[in-house]
Scaffold this motif. Sequence first.
Motif, PDB file in Angstrom:
ATOM      1  N   ASP A  50     -25.899  27.078   6.822  1.00  0.00           N
ATOM      2  CA  ASP A  50     -25.534  28.290   7.784  1.00  0.00           C
ATOM      3  C   ASP A  50     -25.918  29.780   7.875  1.00  0.00           C
ATOM      4  O   ASP A  50     -26.068  30.441   7.312  1.00  0.00           O
ATOM      5  CB  ASP A  50     -23.731  28.352   7.099  1.00  0.00           C
ATOM      6  CG  ASP A  50     -23.450  26.970   7.471  1.00  0.00           C
ATOM      7  OD1 ASP A  50     -23.308  26.621   7.703  1.00  0.00           O
ATOM      8  OD2 ASP A  50     -22.163  27.354   6.032  1.00  0.00           O
ATOM      9  N   GLU A  51     -25.349  30.078   9.205  1.00  0.00           N
ATOM     10  CA  GLU A  51     -25.661  30.972   9.523  1.00  0.00           C
ATOM     11  C   GLU A  51     -25.227  32.393  10.154  1.00  0.00           C
ATOM     12  O   GLU A  51     -24.084  31.617  10.857  1.00  0.00           O
ATOM     13  CB  GLU A  51     -27.161  30.961  10.976  1.00  0.00           C
ATOM     14  CG  GLU A  51     -28.922  30.741  10.126  1.00  0.00           C
ATOM     15  CD  GLU A  51     -28.924  30.443  11.387  1.00  0.00           C
ATOM     16  OE1 GLU A  51     -29.931  31.978  11.799  1.00  0.00           O
ATOM     17  OE2 GLU A  51     -29.080  29.528  12.274  1.00  0.00           O
ATOM     18  N   THR A  63     -27.001  29.369  22.928  1.00  0.00           N
ATOM     19  CA  THR A  63     -26.346  28.734  23.123  1.00  0.00           C
ATOM     20  C   THR A  63     -26.742  27.835  21.408  1.00  0.00           C
ATOM     21  O   THR A  63     -27.500  27.963  21.387  1.00  0.00           O
ATOM     22  CB  THR A  63     -27.360  27.874  24.446  1.00  0.00           C
ATOM     23  OG1 THR A  63     -27.648  28.302  25.280  1.00  0.00           O
ATOM     24  CG2 THR A  63     -26.579  26.398  24.196  1.00  0.00           C
ATOM     25  N   VAL A  64     -25.334  27.599  21.189  1.00  0.00           N
ATOM     26  CA  VAL A  64     -25.396  26.768  19.790  1.00  0.00           C
ATOM     27  C   VAL A  64     -24.610  25.452  20.333  1.00  0.00           C
ATOM     28  O   VAL A  64     -23.231  25.607  20.660  1.00  0.00           O
ATOM     29  CB  VAL A  64     -24.074  27.927  19.479  1.00  0.00           C
ATOM     30  CG1 VAL A  64     -23.766  26.755  17.850  1.00  0.00           C
ATOM     31  CG2 VAL A  64     -24.670  28.613  18.760  1.00  0.00           C
ATOM     32  N   VAL A  77     -21.826  35.625  15.801  1.00  0.00           N
ATOM     33  CA  VAL A  77     -21.774  34.304  15.726  1.00  0.00           C
ATOM     34  C   VAL A  77     -22.022  33.759  14.658  1.00  0.00           C
ATOM     35  O   VAL A  77     -23.145  33.685  14.263  1.00  0.00           O
ATOM     36  CB  VAL A  77     -22.801  34.403  16.778  1.00  0.00           C
ATOM     37  CG1 VAL A  77     -22.774  32.789  17.889  1.00  0.00           C
ATOM     38  CG2 VAL A  77     -22.995  34.935  18.217  1.00  0.00           C
ATOM     39  N   PHE A  78     -21.422  32.441  14.513  1.00  0.00           N
ATOM     40  CA  PHE A  78     -21.160  31.365  13.368  1.00  0.00           C
ATOM     41  C   PHE A  78     -22.034  30.198  13.723  1.00  0.00           C
ATOM     42  O   PHE A  78     -21.688  30.136  15.211  1.00  0.00           O
ATOM     43  CB  PHE A  78     -19.961  31.455  12.892  1.00  0.00           C
ATOM     44  CG  PHE A  78     -20.421  30.215  11.588  1.00  0.00           C
ATOM     45  CD1 PHE A  78     -20.854  30.427  10.814  1.00  0.00           C
ATOM     46  CD2 PHE A  78     -19.652  28.522  11.806  1.00  0.00           C
ATOM     47  CE1 PHE A  78     -21.503  28.854   9.951  1.00  0.00           C
ATOM     48  CE2 PHE A  78     -19.924  28.113  11.201  1.00  0.00           C
ATOM     49  CZ  PHE A  78     -20.457  28.742  10.139  1.00  0.00           C
ATOM     50  N   HIS A  85     -29.944  25.582  18.221  1.00  0.00           N
ATOM     51  CA  HIS A  85     -29.145  26.902  18.800  1.00  0.00           C
ATOM     52  C   HIS A  85     -30.564  27.510  19.488  1.00  0.00           C
ATOM     53  O   HIS A  85     -31.127  27.486  18.863  1.00  0.00           O
ATOM     54  CB  HIS A  85     -28.182  27.549  17.689  1.00  0.00           C
ATOM     55  CG  HIS A  85     -28.877  28.330  16.634  1.00  0.00           C
ATOM     56  ND1 HIS A  85     -29.400  26.802  15.901  1.00  0.00           N
ATOM     57  CD2 HIS A  85     -29.159  29.613  16.260  1.00  0.00           C
ATOM     58  CE1 HIS A  85     -30.266  27.826  14.488  1.00  0.00           C
ATOM     59  NE2 HIS A  85     -30.452  28.871  14.814  1.00  0.00           N
ATOM     60  N   ARG A  86     -30.078  28.662  20.037  1.00  0.00           N
ATOM     61  CA  ARG A  86     -31.495  29.306  20.741  1.00  0.00           C
ATOM     62  C   ARG A  86     -30.433  30.143  21.642  1.00  0.00           C
ATOM     63  O   ARG A  86     -29.219  30.603  22.189  1.00  0.00           O
ATOM     64  CB  ARG A  86     -32.020  28.625  21.464  1.00  0.00           C
ATOM     65  CG  ARG A  86     -31.764  28.501  22.445  1.00  0.00           C
ATOM     66  CD  ARG A  86     -32.893  27.910  23.339  1.00  0.00           C
ATOM     67  NE  ARG A  86     -32.419  27.253  24.663  1.00  0.00           N
ATOM     68  CZ  ARG A  86     -33.178  27.533  25.797  1.00  0.00           C
ATOM     69  NH1 ARG A  86     -33.549  29.396  26.165  1.00  0.00           N
ATOM     70  NH2 ARG A  86     -32.337  27.135  26.612  1.00  0.00           N
ATOM     71  N   PHE A  87     -31.183  31.700  21.466  1.00  0.00           N
ATOM     72  CA  PHE A  87     -31.062  32.728  21.865  1.00  0.00           C
ATOM     73  C   PHE A  87     -31.946  32.248  24.046  1.00  0.00           C
ATOM     74  O   PHE A  87     -32.387  32.037  23.552  1.00  0.00           O
ATOM     75  CB  PHE A  87     -31.366  34.454  21.876  1.00  0.00           C
ATOM     76  CG  PHE A  87     -30.513  34.867  20.546  1.00  0.00           C
ATOM     77  CD1 PHE A  87     -29.154  35.836  20.868  1.00  0.00           C
ATOM     78  CD2 PHE A  87     -30.695  34.838  19.391  1.00  0.00           C
ATOM     79  CE1 PHE A  87     -28.175  35.925  19.470  1.00  0.00           C
ATOM     80  CE2 PHE A  87     -29.840  35.362  17.987  1.00  0.00           C
ATOM     81  CZ  PHE A  87     -29.024  35.517  18.736  1.00  0.00           C
ATOM     82  N   HIS A  88     -31.185  33.223  24.900  1.00  0.00           N
ATOM     83  CA  HIS A  88     -31.880  33.081  25.771  1.00  0.00           C
ATOM     84  C   HIS A  88     -31.568  33.695  26.846  1.00  0.00           C
ATOM     85  O   HIS A  88     -30.693  34.788  26.943  1.00  0.00           O
ATOM     86  CB  HIS A  88     -31.955  31.387  27.126  1.00  0.00           C
ATOM     87  CG  HIS A  88     -30.237  30.896  26.444  1.00  0.00           C
ATOM     88  ND1 HIS A  88     -29.610  31.094  27.901  1.00  0.00           N
ATOM     89  CD2 HIS A  88     -30.079  30.595  25.750  1.00  0.00           C
ATOM     90  CE1 HIS A  88     -28.531  30.121  27.967  1.00  0.00           C
ATOM     91  NE2 HIS A  88     -28.574  30.177  26.289  1.00  0.00           N
ATOM     92  N   HIS A  89     -32.552  34.108  28.207  1.00  0.00           N
ATOM     93  CA  HIS A  89     -31.272  34.626  29.036  1.00  0.00           C
ATOM     94  C   HIS A  89     -31.721  36.300  28.863  1.00  0.00           C
ATOM     95  O   HIS A  89     -30.939  37.345  28.628  1.00  0.00           O
ATOM     96  CB  HIS A  89     -30.494  34.663  29.757  1.00  0.00           C
ATOM     97  CG  HIS A  89     -30.876  33.504  30.425  1.00  0.00           C
ATOM     98  ND1 HIS A  89     -30.127  32.061  30.625  1.00  0.00           N
ATOM     99  CD2 HIS A  89     -31.396  33.620  31.999  1.00  0.00           C
ATOM    100  CE1 HIS A  89     -30.688  30.769  31.278  1.00  0.00           C
ATOM    101  NE2 HIS A  89     -30.959  32.082  32.197  1.00  0.00           N
TER     102      HIS A  89
END
Length: 105
Positions: A50-51, A63-64, A77-78, A85-89
């Motif tokens: 878990d993060e 996006t998760v 954010v959990f 999941h990833r960060f974008h934009h």
Amino acid sequence: MQVFRLDDLDAERAANEGAYLRFLNERSMSVGLYALNQGDQDPQQPHRQDEVYLVVSGRASITVGQDTTTVGRGSVVFVPANTPHRFHHISEDLRVLVVFSPPEA
């Protein structure tokens, strides 16, 4: 007691030329600083732990699973284990504290 300064951690991360710096590794959790600059691609794959992400600066979308939202300074954010999941934009350089539980290997 262990005390860390974000500026020092970010400088150490940059000196090691990596996007991620794990700075705490204990029995029940590990903590790191993750950095993505504006326009970067996030290469993350799902993790077995878990993060929790705490955005300390910057702005991006994350996006998760199937859900997407915008995050910025102060966002938490959990991400459940094994969830894509990833960060974008990434519109502003992003600095994120990452807590893994149990600790990452």
